[in-house]
Design a protein around this motif. Structure first.
Motif, PDB file in Angstrom:
ATOM      1  N   UNK A 148     -10.371  31.419 -33.000  1.00  0.00           N
ATOM      2  CA  UNK A 148      -9.240  32.278 -32.665  1.00  0.00           C
ATOM      3  C   UNK A 148      -7.970  31.671 -33.254  1.00  0.00           C
ATOM      4  N   UNK A 149      -7.053  32.526 -33.674  1.00  0.00           N
ATOM      5  CA  UNK A 149      -5.862  32.013 -34.350  1.00  0.00           C
ATOM      6  C   UNK A 149      -5.042  31.082 -33.459  1.00  0.00           C
ATOM      7  N   UNK A 150      -5.077  31.287 -32.150  1.00  0.00           N
ATOM      8  CA  UNK A 150      -4.292  30.448 -31.254  1.00  0.00           C
ATOM      9  C   UNK A 150      -4.719  28.981 -31.318  1.00  0.00           C
ATOM     10  N   UNK A 151      -5.899  28.709 -31.878  1.00  0.00           N
ATOM     11  CA  UNK A 151      -6.401  27.340 -31.992  1.00  0.00           C
ATOM     12  C   UNK A 151      -6.065  26.685 -33.328  1.00  0.00           C
ATOM     13  N   UNK A 152      -5.476  27.436 -34.262  1.00  0.00           N
ATOM     14  CA  UNK A 152      -5.293  26.920 -35.614  1.00  0.00           C
ATOM     15  C   UNK A 152      -4.329  25.735 -35.692  1.00  0.00           C
ATOM     16  N   UNK A 153      -3.288  25.718 -34.862  1.00  0.00           N
ATOM     17  CA  UNK A 153      -2.377  24.572 -34.874  1.00  0.00           C
ATOM     18  C   UNK A 153      -3.100  23.315 -34.396  1.00  0.00           C
ATOM     19  N   UNK A 154      -3.969  23.476 -33.397  1.00  0.00           N
ATOM     20  CA  UNK A 154      -4.765  22.350 -32.930  1.00  0.00           C
ATOM     21  C   UNK A 154      -5.752  21.877 -33.983  1.00  0.00           C
ATOM     22  N   UNK A 155      -6.367  22.825 -34.693  1.00  0.00           N
ATOM     23  CA  UNK A 155      -7.284  22.478 -35.778  1.00  0.00           C
ATOM     24  C   UNK A 155      -6.547  21.702 -36.861  1.00  0.00           C
ATOM     25  N   UNK A 156      -5.348  22.156 -37.199  1.00  0.00           N
ATOM     26  CA  UNK A 156      -4.534  21.471 -38.206  1.00  0.00           C
ATOM     27  C   UNK A 156      -4.294  20.023 -37.807  1.00  0.00           C
ATOM     28  N   UNK A 157      -3.988  19.809 -36.536  1.00  0.00           N
ATOM     29  CA  UNK A 157      -3.674  18.466 -36.044  1.00  0.00           C
ATOM     30  C   UNK A 157      -4.892  17.561 -35.996  1.00  0.00           C
ATOM     31  N   UNK A 158      -6.068  18.143 -35.719  1.00  0.00           N
ATOM     32  CA  UNK A 158      -7.271  17.324 -35.530  1.00  0.00           C
ATOM     33  C   UNK A 158      -8.041  17.148 -36.831  1.00  0.00           C
ATOM     34  N   UNK A 159      -8.529  18.251 -37.417  1.00  0.00           N
ATOM     35  CA  UNK A 159      -9.351  18.107 -38.623  1.00  0.00           C
ATOM     36  C   UNK A 159      -8.543  18.185 -39.905  1.00  0.00           C
ATOM     37  N   UNK A 160      -7.468  18.976 -39.914  1.00  0.00           N
ATOM     38  CA  UNK A 160      -6.647  19.059 -41.115  1.00  0.00           C
ATOM     39  C   UNK A 160      -5.990  17.735 -41.450  1.00  0.00           C
ATOM     40  N   UNK A 161      -5.366  17.123 -40.448  1.00  0.00           N
ATOM     41  CA  UNK A 161      -4.694  15.833 -40.639  1.00  0.00           C
ATOM     42  C   UNK A 161      -5.603  14.653 -40.356  1.00  0.00           C
ATOM     43  N   UNK A 162      -6.720  14.897 -39.678  1.00  0.00           N
ATOM     44  CA  UNK A 162      -7.590  13.832 -39.202  1.00  0.00           C
ATOM     45  C   UNK A 162      -8.063  12.816 -40.230  1.00  0.00           C
ATOM     46  N   UNK A 163      -8.386  13.224 -41.470  1.00  0.00           N
ATOM     47  CA  UNK A 163      -8.817  12.220 -42.435  1.00  0.00           C
ATOM     48  C   UNK A 163      -7.810  11.089 -42.626  1.00  0.00           C
ATOM     49  N   UNK A 164      -6.521  11.392 -42.538  1.00  0.00           N
ATOM     50  CA  UNK A 164      -5.515  10.331 -42.685  1.00  0.00           C
ATOM     51  C   UNK A 164      -5.641   9.313 -41.562  1.00  0.00           C
ATOM     52  N   UNK A 165      -5.907   9.783 -40.329  1.00  0.00           N
ATOM     53  CA  UNK A 165      -6.089   8.856 -39.219  1.00  0.00           C
ATOM     54  C   UNK A 165      -7.319   7.978 -39.471  1.00  0.00           C
ATOM     55  N   UNK A 166      -8.380   8.613 -39.974  1.00  0.00           N
ATOM     56  CA  UNK A 166      -9.620   7.864 -40.237  1.00  0.00           C
ATOM     57  C   UNK A 166      -9.413   6.827 -41.336  1.00  0.00           C
ATOM     58  N   UNK A 167      -8.662   7.204 -42.381  1.00  0.00           N
ATOM     59  CA  UNK A 167      -8.405   6.252 -43.463  1.00  0.00           C
ATOM     60  C   UNK A 167      -7.606   5.055 -42.958  1.00  0.00           C
ATOM     61  N   UNK A 168      -6.663   5.312 -42.054  1.00  0.00           N
ATOM     62  CA  UNK A 168      -5.889   4.208 -41.480  1.00  0.00           C
ATOM     63  C   UNK A 168      -6.784   3.275 -40.673  1.00  0.00           C
ATOM     64  N   UNK A 169      -7.727   3.857 -39.920  1.00  0.00           N
ATOM     65  CA  UNK A 169      -8.644   3.034 -39.131  1.00  0.00           C
ATOM     66  C   UNK A 169      -9.550   2.213 -40.046  1.00  0.00           C
ATOM     67  N   UNK A 170     -10.039   2.838 -41.113  1.00  0.00           N
ATOM     68  CA  UNK A 170     -10.867   2.117 -42.086  1.00  0.00           C
ATOM     69  C   UNK A 170     -10.088   0.956 -42.693  1.00  0.00           C
ATOM     70  N   UNK A 171      -8.840   1.221 -43.047  1.00  0.00           N
ATOM     71  CA  UNK A 171      -8.015   0.169 -43.652  1.00  0.00           C
ATOM     72  C   UNK A 171      -7.797  -0.983 -42.674  1.00  0.00           C
ATOM     73  N   UNK A 172      -7.522  -0.644 -41.407  1.00  0.00           N
ATOM     74  CA  UNK A 172      -7.300  -1.687 -40.401  1.00  0.00           C
ATOM     75  C   UNK A 172      -8.567  -2.494 -40.164  1.00  0.00           C
TER      76      UNK A 172
END
Length: 272
Positions: free
Chosen positions: A163-187
């Motif tokens: 549902x479209x109401x979930x798209x902002x949450x999707x953006x925050x979790x999976x859209x931006x999520x790889x950057x969080x994972x890369x930071x964890x890998x680097x650490x």
């Protein structure tokens, strides 16, 4: 991101023709040339303008920053002389905004046909066919169109309709999520280097560990908590590390990071 999705489609066995444009024609030419050795690469063509792409395509992917979406729709409006499907991957730009923009520029001559509109949010692992893509359909979209767009996007990884109401949450979790994972890998790799492991080997250990954990999370069947507990032996090394992460506010920091991304996506939608 658009290039990653197109590359995945080109590498698939789907019977499609691809038309590509860019802000600079030389970039479109170079990109199409890079597809030449892929399954559908021989059916890819570089175009001088966005309008040329739209005129030749039944499904049009708009892969630009949110601020440029309206301009692109205005550029291609004269191509809507027959039914077409429009797919936007711009963060925060709602279906209503997209439909309103298309309606405003299309209805000017009284002859054009309003396109059926989808929103999608992929992520960077689409480059390797491992995207997590969310898709939501406008009210005019048919089941057949949804199935076709889903089939195209599935070449780049996993696709879920939301549902479209979930798209902002999707953006925050999976859209931006790889950057969080890369930071964890680097650490994690930094810690490995601290313990004497060579840097390149450290990255392999850290990245493969996250990849393996992700595969287990998707396929094992146990809950995430159960999987974590399976690694934490009583009075062992892992539970000490988990306790240290908790003292450092690891979970809360991750939630705050995703919330910041969510708020930005909402703000982009309001601005549009």
């Amino acid at each position: 991101m658009g290039g990653a999705v197109v590359r995945a489609i080109a590498a698939s066995s789907l019977d499609v023709r691809l038309f590509v444009s860019s802000g600079h024609f030389s970039k479109a030419e170079s990109f199409v040339e890079s597809l030449s050795d892929l399954a559908s690469g021989g059916r890819a063509h570089s175009c001088q303008t966005n309008l040329e792409v739209a005129q030749n395509s039944d499904i049009i992917f708009i892969a630009v920053k949110p601020v440029f979406v309206e301009t692109v729709i205005e550029e291609i409006a004269s191509a809507f002389t027959k039914p077409k499907t429009l797919v936007s991957m711009a963060a925060g730009i709602t279906l209503d905004t997209l439909q309103g923009t298309a309606g405003r520029v299309v209805s000017a001559d009284g002859k054009s046909i309003l396109p059926h509109i989808f929103r999608m949010m992929p992520n960077l692992p689409a480059v390797y066919g491992e995207s997590m893509t969310a898709l939501c359909a406008g009210s005019a979209c048919t089941d057949e169109e949804t199935e076709l767009v889903t089939a195209l996007l599935r070449t780049a990884g996993k696709v879920e309709c939301v549902a479209e109401k979930l798209m902002d949450g999707v953006t925050a979790v999976s859209g931006s999520g790889p950057a969080y994972a890369f930071m964890f890998i680097e650490a994690l790799a930094d810690a490995a280097v601290k313990f004497g492991i060579p840097r390149q080997q450290a990255y392999v250990y850290a990245a493969q560990t996250l990849k393996g954990a992700a595969v287990m999370a998707l396929q094992d069947g146990r809950s995430i908590s159960e999987l974590k507990d399976a690694v934490c032996s009583p009075a062992g090394t892992t539970i000490e590390a988990v306790a240290a992460l908790e003292r450092g506010g690891f979970r809360g920091t991750v939630i705050e990071a995703a919330t910041a991304a969510y708020s930005r996506s909402v703000a982009l939608g309001r601005k549009s």
